[in-house]
Design an enzyme around this catalytic site. Structure first.
Site, PDB file in Angstrom:
ATOM      1  N   ASP A   1      11.975 -25.778  -1.806  1.00 17.75           N
ATOM      2  CA  ASP A   1      11.440 -25.072  -1.103  1.00 17.75           C
ATOM      3  C   ASP A   1      12.566 -24.351   0.310  1.00 17.75           C
ATOM      4  O   ASP A   1      12.186 -23.396  -0.036  1.00 17.75           O
ATOM      5  CB  ASP A   1      10.664 -25.813  -1.040  1.00 17.75           C
TER       6      ASP A   1
ATOM      7  N   ASN B   1      12.753 -30.199  -1.025  1.00 20.77           N
ATOM      8  CA  ASN B   1      11.805 -29.722  -2.145  1.00 20.77           C
ATOM      9  C   ASN B   1      10.911 -30.852  -2.062  1.00 20.77           C
ATOM     10  O   ASN B   1      10.383 -31.867  -1.080  1.00 20.77           O
ATOM     11  CB  ASN B   1      12.248 -30.267  -3.454  1.00 20.77           C
TER      12      ASN B   1
END
Ligand code: MRU
Length: 329
Positions: free
Chosen positions: A220, A230
């Site tokens: 992310d 993440n």
């Protein structure tokens, strides 16, 4: 990717509306959601009708373009869009680009197209790491639903499958929202990729038994030193993979890199509602979708949505430009 023979992107702009696959309804219903205004698109990002780093990025870029089309105050709209989800770097990357563009619609479209192209490239590059018959563990959903098309972590798996490599995927269920059990499993089934859903706490045991050859996850946000934010639970998989000598790869387009974050400590971590932990929703025997309490009534819950995996646990980061091996400490 195709659903029942028809090609879909996860999110797209048509006229003044943003259309998106309604991910909260999957795997039980496949429906397209229309966001008519930038505020609708913001709501869709916040409530995770659209989710996943690249898909959020594309939706946010389109939301900024919608705000410009509607002659809304661009600075105010930018702030509103940026407040929807704090961790995904792609959201800020896309909003910035569209905000400063002379043609916001064209720029937003370009971002979406680039996302799909990068993910396709990640597939080609990442597939070279996958051996014939490989058994791969993945966490959350970093497939085509999480991007405009192809996906990040799943793209090399699709490319390896296309190359005849007979891969098998262990899908972490990924509580509390179960993006693995609901979305990754649905995608893999739709694509006829052999897979099995495993409880989030099964990875270490399977690794210890030699049943996993490789782990690939998405990201992310990636800090300048290679630390990776993440979905919560990723860190545990990375630590276990290192303990058992299993390669642990992250797949992400360069739009997920944030040079403004020196290390993972600078990455803002979203905390979501306790209800996501306390309740689960699913389909009962009659076919009705129901939400039920699955925890002790009255107990509180903590729900950090992401964790940060230090670079030293990561074998390599697969991008559209090649594989980056962060400096080991
Ligand atoms: O909260 P979500 O579902 O938007 O989470 C983002 C993710 O999909 C995952 O963390 C994923 O592994 C990386 S983004 C493709």
């Amino acid at each position: 990717m195709k659903v029942k023979g028809k090609h879909y992107r996860t999110v797209w702009l048509k006229g003044k509306s943003v259309f998106m696959i309604e991910q909260n309804l999957l795997p039980f219903k496949f429906r397209i959601y229309e966001a008519k205004t930038y505020k609708d698109t913001c709501r869709a990002i916040k409530t995770m009708i659209v989710r996943g780093a690249g898909a959020i990025g594309a939706a946010a870029g389109f939301a900024m373009a919608q705000a410009c089309l509607a002659k809304a105050d661009p600075a105010k709209a930018k702030k509103e869009i940026e407040a929807t989800r704090p961790t995904a770097r792609n959201l800020f990357y896309a909003v910035e680009r569209v905000f400063y563009a002379s043609d916001p619609i064209a720029e937003a479209q370009k971002i979406a197209d680039e996302d799909a192209e990068s993910c396709q490239q990640i597939g080609q590059i990442g597939a070279k790491l996958i051996k014939k018959g490989a058994r791969i563990e993945t966490h959350c959903n970093a497939g085509w639903l999480a991007f405009v098309d192809y996906g990040s972590a799943l793209s090399p798996i699709y490319a390896a499958r296309d190359g005849g490599k007979n891969v098998f995927v262990y899908v972490d269920e990924t509580r509390p929202r179960s993006q693995g059990a609901r979305l990754t499993a649905w995608e893999l089934k739709n694509e006829n990729v052999p897979h099995v859903i495993i409880p989030d706490n099964a990875g270490a045991s399977l690794m210890s038994q030699g049943r996993i050859d490789l782990v690939i996850v998405g990201a992310d946000r990636i800090a300048a030193n290679g630390d990776v934010a993440n979905k919560i639970g990723t860190l545990e998989k990375a630590i276990c993979a290192k303990a058992f000598g299993i390669p642990f790869y992250v797949a992400a387009p360069t739009s997920t890199f944030d040079p403004g974050c020196r290390t993972g400590k600078n990455i803002p971590i979203e905390e979501r509602s306790a209800d996501e932990v306390l309740y689960q929703s699913g389909r009962d025997a009659s076919g009705a979708i129901k939400k039920v309490l699955v925890c002790s009534p009255g107990s509180p819950a903590l729900n950090p949505a992401f964790d940060v995996t230090p670079a030293e646990y990561i074998t390599g980061i697969i991008t559209e430009k090649g594989i980056w091996k962060p400096q080991k400490k």
